[in-house]
Motif scaffolding. Structure first.
Motif, PDB file in Angstrom:
ATOM      1  N   GLU A  97       3.451  21.650  -6.872  1.00 11.40           N
ATOM      2  CA  GLU A  97       4.631  20.097  -7.156  1.00 11.40           C
ATOM      3  C   GLU A  97       4.121  18.139  -6.505  1.00 11.40           C
ATOM      4  O   GLU A  97       4.983  17.632  -6.781  1.00 11.40           O
ATOM      5  N   GLY A  98       4.035  18.737  -5.324  1.00 15.79           N
ATOM      6  CA  GLY A  98       3.469  17.015  -4.767  1.00 15.79           C
ATOM      7  C   GLY A  98       4.565  17.106  -3.492  1.00 15.79           C
ATOM      8  O   GLY A  98       4.502  15.615  -3.276  1.00 15.79           O
ATOM      9  N   VAL A  99       5.341  17.450  -3.447  1.00 10.47           N
ATOM     10  CA  VAL A  99       7.125  17.119  -2.980  1.00 10.47           C
ATOM     11  C   VAL A  99       6.476  16.979  -1.710  1.00 10.47           C
ATOM     12  O   VAL A  99       6.658  16.043  -0.820  1.00 10.47           O
ATOM     13  N   LEU A 100       5.361  18.013  -1.404  1.00 11.22           N
ATOM     14  CA  LEU A 100       4.951  18.228   0.200  1.00 11.22           C
ATOM     15  C   LEU A 100       3.667  18.242   0.214  1.00 11.22           C
ATOM     16  O   LEU A 100       3.006  19.012  -0.938  1.00 11.22           O
ATOM     17  N   GLU A 101       2.941  18.092   1.085  1.00  9.70           N
ATOM     18  CA  GLU A 101       1.341  17.224   1.168  1.00  9.70           C
ATOM     19  C   GLU A 101       1.209  18.752   2.726  1.00  9.70           C
ATOM     20  O   GLU A 101      -0.259  19.484   1.959  1.00  9.70           O
ATOM     21  N   ALA A 102       1.788  18.696   3.454  1.00 13.93           N
ATOM     22  CA  ALA A 102       0.567  19.374   4.205  1.00 13.93           C
ATOM     23  C   ALA A 102       2.256  20.311   5.359  1.00 13.93           C
ATOM     24  O   ALA A 102       2.959  19.032   5.385  1.00 13.93           O
ATOM     25  N   LYS A 114       0.637  -0.827  -0.324  1.00 14.21           N
ATOM     26  CA  LYS A 114      -0.029  -0.137   0.203  1.00 14.21           C
ATOM     27  C   LYS A 114       0.624   1.248  -0.227  1.00 14.21           C
ATOM     28  O   LYS A 114       1.920   1.263   0.387  1.00 14.21           O
ATOM     29  N   GLN A 115       0.343   2.504  -0.290  1.00 13.34           N
ATOM     30  CA  GLN A 115       0.956   3.418  -0.524  1.00 13.34           C
ATOM     31  C   GLN A 115       0.945   4.587   0.495  1.00 13.34           C
ATOM     32  O   GLN A 115      -0.331   4.585   1.535  1.00 13.34           O
ATOM     33  N   HIS A 116       1.814   4.839   1.219  1.00 13.59           N
ATOM     34  CA  HIS A 116       1.338   5.664   2.485  1.00 13.59           C
ATOM     35  C   HIS A 116       1.768   7.139   2.025  1.00 13.59           C
ATOM     36  O   HIS A 116       2.341   7.499   1.438  1.00 13.59           O
ATOM     37  N   LYS A 117       1.429   7.363   3.306  1.00  6.39           N
ATOM     38  CA  LYS A 117       1.462   8.731   3.186  1.00  6.39           C
ATOM     39  C   LYS A 117       2.914   8.983   4.770  1.00  6.39           C
ATOM     40  O   LYS A 117       1.842   9.166   5.885  1.00  6.39           O
ATOM     41  N   ASP A 118       4.076   9.092   4.833  1.00  3.94           N
ATOM     42  CA  ASP A 118       5.016   9.222   5.839  1.00  3.94           C
ATOM     43  C   ASP A 118       4.829  11.115   5.944  1.00  3.94           C
ATOM     44  O   ASP A 118       4.710  12.228   5.634  1.00  3.94           O
ATOM     45  N   LEU A 130      -2.070  13.454  12.445  1.00  4.93           N
ATOM     46  CA  LEU A 130      -3.383  12.248  12.130  1.00  4.93           C
ATOM     47  C   LEU A 130      -4.316  12.538  10.903  1.00  4.93           C
ATOM     48  O   LEU A 130      -4.336  12.731  10.255  1.00  4.93           O
ATOM     49  N   HIS A 131      -4.470  14.546  12.045  1.00  2.00           N
ATOM     50  CA  HIS A 131      -5.223  14.870  11.392  1.00  2.00           C
ATOM     51  C   HIS A 131      -4.800  15.462   9.615  1.00  2.00           C
ATOM     52  O   HIS A 131      -5.873  15.436   8.758  1.00  2.00           O
ATOM     53  N   MET A 132      -3.625  15.406   9.219  1.00  2.00           N
ATOM     54  CA  MET A 132      -3.552  15.983   8.010  1.00  2.00           C
ATOM     55  C   MET A 132      -3.054  13.916   6.863  1.00  2.00           C
ATOM     56  O   MET A 132      -2.565  14.650   6.083  1.00  2.00           O
ATOM     57  N   GLY A 133      -3.931  13.279   7.784  1.00  2.00           N
ATOM     58  CA  GLY A 133      -3.762  12.621   7.133  1.00  2.00           C
ATOM     59  C   GLY A 133      -3.212  11.028   6.884  1.00  2.00           C
ATOM     60  O   GLY A 133      -2.890   9.928   6.454  1.00  2.00           O
TER      61      GLY A 133
END
Length: 389
Positions: free
Chosen positions: A142-147, A3-7, A223-226
């Motif tokens: 650019e999607g390098v960072l999400e939050a 699965k793809q993780h959001k690290d 956690l709030h940011m996914g």
């Protein structure tokens, strides 16, 4: 199929101890290539590290190496005013306020020391576009960072506030509120404003200070940011529950009490939060599919020093400016001085380099565990990690 993780990377506070985080991240960047978290949170001095990494327009290894160079270029005079005149004036103002019942001295004395040098230093080394920290919006686009989230404490309401860039869904749960914002140097300075020590910073007409004061759940912003996988770096060693005779002082000094309070404020909550997270993970794993009630499994790995960084700080006390050492000695017992407070305010290159080296060595000792965590979905926390981490 993996699965793809959001690290997420969670960096807690601790003043100068945050240099330890840089050492851990440097080892990981050099030996676990491909790792780059898309969610970052920072509290106190950890906010400085998080903002620098989130704004870097380079590959991850270069970003970490640049952060290391930033720390090595620091010294105490670049963090707060250390002249005898400046320190004496502030001590006298505080003393007059206390002994006169508030009748004498300034009513708005702001911090025990003046940290204007830190603002100047960060302003010269962070990419600023006016007030806004540049690089973050580009990395988000650019999607390098999400939050990115930086946490402060609102001195008016007494609540923790997460200032978030990249996540337009605010939240208001428990003691934590999340606000969408454009990150500025003021946010960083507020998060790193050690209570009583550094002056508070005004954000949106309210005074804010160190983000660790009321943050009882340091993992919650991620956690709030996914986030689905969290690497947290704490500059606190595992607690020691028994003390040898030579460490038992007759009566705790003000500096020793202050050190215990600072540890509780900035370092202890991460341990408790990680324990709770691993308990929830075990519960979710045992539930039938589709009956999790909205809970999700989030793997957590906490890196921390094997050695007490406070003990190491005592060996480097001589590097502090003489005026600071003079006032600090007055808060200690003659029989034994406390080191926890010192470990958070010694911003001298030799001490900071030692902390970063220890971070690298500790991460190297846990290489297999770190690599399994960041690359293998079958990672499970060890027995010792379940107990404390």
């Amino acid at each position: 199929m993996a699965k793809q993780h959001k690290d997420a990377l969670v960096l807690s506070g601790g003043g100068a101890r945050a240099a330890y985080q840089v050492g851990c991240l440097r080892y990981i960047a050099r030996h676990v290539p491909g790792y780059r978290p898309v969610i970052m949170t920072g509290v106190s001095a950890g906010a400085i590290n998080a903002v620098h990494l989130a704004s870097a327009r380079t590959d991850w290894l270069t970003a970490v190496e640049t952060l290391r160079d930033l720390w090595l270029s620091l010294d105490t005079t670049k963090v707060y005013e250390t002249s005898v005149t400046n320190l004496m004036r502030r001590v006298m103002i505080w003393g007059m306020r206390v002994i006169s019942g508030g009748r004498l001295g300034r009513a708005d004395v702001r911090g025990m020391v003046d940290n204007a040098p830190l603002r100047q230093f960060l302003g010269a080394h962070l990419p600023l576009d006016g007030k806004r920290i540049d690089g973050i919006p580009q990395n988000l686009a650019e999607g390098v960072l999400e939050a990115l989230a930086i946490v402060t404490t609102n001195y008016g309401s007494g609540r923790s506030v997460a200032w978030v860039e990249g996540d337009d869904e605010g939240w208001d749960k428990g003691q934590l509120r999340g606000y969408e914002t454009e990150m500025t140097l003021d946010h960083v300075m507020a998060s790193a404003a050690l209570p009583m020590f550094f002056p508070a910073v005004k954000l949106e007409d309210m005074w804010h200070g160190d983000g660790g004061i009321r943050l009882t759940a340091p993992l919650s912003p991620a956690l709030h940011m996914g986030a689905t996988r969290i690497l947290a770096v704490s500059p606190r060693a595992k607690p020691v529950y028994g003390l040898p005779p030579e460490l038992r002082s007759p009566y705790p000094s003000p500096a020793q009490i202050a050190g215990v309070l600072l540890n509780a404020v900035f370092l202890d909550n991460l341990d408790f939060d990680a324990i709770q997270m691993n308990r929830i993970n075990q519960l979710v794993r045992g539930l039938p599919e589709g009956q999790s009630g909205g809970m999700r499994e989030v793997d957590v790995l906490v890196l921390r020093p094997r050695e007490d960084l406070g003990v190491l700080a005592r060996q480097h006390e001589v590097e502090l400016p003489s005026a600071f050492r003079f006032f600090e000695s007055g808060l200690n017992n003659r029989e034994r001085s406390s080191s926890d407070t010192l470990s958070m305010v010694i911003f001298e290159p030799e001490y900071l380099a030692l902390l970063m080296r220890l971070g690298e060595e500790d991460a190297a000792d846990r290489h297999d565990e770190i690599e399994a965590f960041l690359r293998d979905d079958s990672y499970q926390p060890s027995v010792s990690e379940r107990q404390l981490a």
